[in-house]
Design an enzyme around this catalytic site. Structure first.
Site, PDB file in Angstrom:
ATOM      1  N   HIS A   9      62.630  71.038  30.034  1.00 28.95           N
ATOM      2  CA  HIS A   9      61.546  70.522  30.114  1.00 28.95           C
ATOM      3  C   HIS A   9      60.948  71.009  31.380  1.00 28.95           C
ATOM      4  O   HIS A   9      61.229  70.819  32.028  1.00 28.95           O
ATOM      5  CB  HIS A   9      61.278  68.843  29.573  1.00 28.95           C
ATOM      6  CG  HIS A   9      62.229  68.094  30.382  1.00 28.95           C
ATOM      7  ND1 HIS A   9      63.388  68.559  30.627  1.00 28.95           N
ATOM      8  CD2 HIS A   9      61.772  66.952  31.224  1.00 28.95           C
ATOM      9  CE1 HIS A   9      63.669  67.583  31.536  1.00 28.95           C
ATOM     10  NE2 HIS A   9      62.721  66.553  31.811  1.00 28.95           N
ATOM     11  N   ASP A  46      62.110  68.122  38.110  1.00 26.52           N
ATOM     12  CA  ASP A  46      62.870  67.470  38.783  1.00 26.52           C
ATOM     13  C   ASP A  46      63.292  68.762  37.402  1.00 26.52           C
ATOM     14  O   ASP A  46      64.776  68.913  38.220  1.00 26.52           O
ATOM     15  CB  ASP A  46      63.755  66.297  39.173  1.00 26.52           C
ATOM     16  CG  ASP A  46      63.369  65.689  37.407  1.00 26.52           C
ATOM     17  OD1 ASP A  46      62.724  65.821  36.938  1.00 26.52           O
ATOM     18  OD2 ASP A  46      64.326  64.641  36.801  1.00 26.52           O
ATOM     19  N   HIS A  92      62.719  62.510  24.277  1.00 28.20           N
ATOM     20  CA  HIS A  92      62.466  62.289  25.918  1.00 28.20           C
ATOM     21  C   HIS A  92      61.139  61.702  26.056  1.00 28.20           C
ATOM     22  O   HIS A  92      60.077  62.171  25.003  1.00 28.20           O
ATOM     23  CB  HIS A  92      62.272  63.450  26.711  1.00 28.20           C
ATOM     24  CG  HIS A  92      62.906  63.329  28.412  1.00 28.20           C
ATOM     25  ND1 HIS A  92      63.277  61.887  29.357  1.00 28.20           N
ATOM     26  CD2 HIS A  92      62.308  63.926  29.627  1.00 28.20           C
ATOM     27  CE1 HIS A  92      63.281  61.662  29.635  1.00 28.20           C
ATOM     28  NE2 HIS A  92      62.671  62.701  30.604  1.00 28.20           N
ATOM     29  N   ASP A 130      66.793  66.293  29.790  1.00 28.15           N
ATOM     30  CA  ASP A 130      67.006  64.502  29.261  1.00 28.15           C
ATOM     31  C   ASP A 130      66.638  63.848  28.518  1.00 28.15           C
ATOM     32  O   ASP A 130      66.045  65.015  28.214  1.00 28.15           O
ATOM     33  CB  ASP A 130      66.235  63.927  30.583  1.00 28.15           C
ATOM     34  CG  ASP A 130      66.152  64.050  31.818  1.00 28.15           C
ATOM     35  OD1 ASP A 130      67.039  65.024  32.614  1.00 28.15           O
ATOM     36  OD2 ASP A 130      65.282  64.340  32.968  1.00 28.15           O
TER      37      ASP A 130
HETATM   38 ZN   LIG Z   1      62.436  64.402  32.592  1.00 27.34          ZN
END
Ligand SMILES: [Zn+2]
Length: 319
Positions: A78, A82, A158, A228
């Site tokens: 995504h 990070d 997410h 995530d």
């Molecule tokens: Zn994320």
């Protein structure tokens, strides 16, 4: 099995059949002195796949002695920083290193715009082929396939559009039983057909069935990367029985409310998914930098699922 012609005879070579995972970074949010945000390299039968590319990925590749030129496929889960802020730097370094191989990038719709905008405004264009495979499906789909490996998306929940990735080795060739081949006086020129599963007809007309000349192939391995995501049982059927599941555990259960608010998971939740999916091994990662002691993640997960490992920067897992 791999074959090579040498001095007029077929030389029999054991075919490499393995999978290993090197963690380049596995912490959430910001790079720190000794920890890096998400990036990892999966090696399958000699092929390298870079998964996510946070800031610091290039340095981590160097530290882990992974050759840049071996990376031809990059999978981005995504577009949070990070997980992707190292990509433009890596693309740029490939340019400076006079890369010639094509580079394929698989990631959410918008990734092409992000990268090409930076290249355009810096008047920097790659001398190598740069191919974007933009993803927008909410359903799992095959996004890469070759003769050894198939890669499918794992749709995650997410704050923005996110996919995990499921890597599966294809079934390997049968293994030649050399002793049996010698016993039946099978000529070496038939070895290739034997590992391809064929029966062999000897000069005297006798047919030797393939199962007398071979062993079962090594079982194919599988790896699921899930980061995530909020706790989501919908992914369980997709990752059922995988050898290794990397599941994010940004928080401990004490921060359950924060985990749910930020659409992340806790160690306990990751272990719950691993247990439901009957995976062989769970690797935890994407730890919030608020925690000084990541051992707490293992302790919490182990209450639910026994075979738990902690990802850490620079660690390699052999499957
Ligand atoms: Zn994320």
């Amino acid at each position: 099995m791999r074959w090579k012609r040498s001095k007029g005879i077929w030389v029999f070579k054991q075919f490499s059949f393995y999978m290993n995972l090197t963690i380049l970074g596995c912490y959430a949010a910001t790079p720190r002195t000794f920890t890096n945000p998400t990036s990892q390299v999966l090696e399958i039968d000699g092929r390298l796949f870079l998964i996510d590319c946070a800031e610091g990925t290039q340095v981590q590749l160097r530290k882990n002695k992974i050759k840049f030129s071996r990376i031809n496929h990059i999978f981005i889960s995504h577009l949070h920083g990070d997980h992707v802020y190292g990509l433009i730097g890596l693309i740029s370094s490939f340019m400076l290193l006079n890369r010639v191989n094509d580079l394929h990038i698989y990631g959410p719709k918008g990734i092409k715009e992000i990268i090409t905008l930076q290249l355009r405004l810096s008047n920097s264009w790659t001398g190598y082929g740069l191919f974007f495979h933009e993803l927008e499906s909410e359903q799992s789909e095959i996004i890469y396939e070759d003769d050894k490996v198939v890669v499918k998306t794992i749709p995650l929940k997410h704050r923005i559009y996110t996919n995990g990735f499921l890597f599966r080795q294809k079934k390997g060739l049968r293994k030649l039983n050399i002793e049996a081949a010698q016993k039946y006086k099978v000529d070496k020129c038939f070895y290739r057909n034997i590992v391809l599963g064929k029966d062999i007809t000897l000069e005297n007309g006798e047919i030797i069935s393939n199962d007398l000349l071979t062993f079962e192939p090594i079982p194919p391995k599988s790896y699921a990367f899930c980061s995530d995501t909020i706790y989501d049982e919908d992914i369980v059927p997709l990752i059922k029985d995988v050898d290794v599941l990397y599941h994010e555990s940004t928080f401990l259960q004490a921060e359950e409310v924060l985990a749910s608010k930020t659409m992340h998971s806790t160690a306990r939740e990751a272990a719950g998914i691993a247990s439901m999916a009957n995976v062989k091994t769970l690797v935890l990662g994407h730890y919030s930098t608020r925690y000084d002691n990541i051992e707490l993640f293992r302790d919490e997960a182990k209450e639910i699922f026994e075979n738990v490992y902690l990802a850490d920067d620079g660690l390699t897992f052999d499957f």
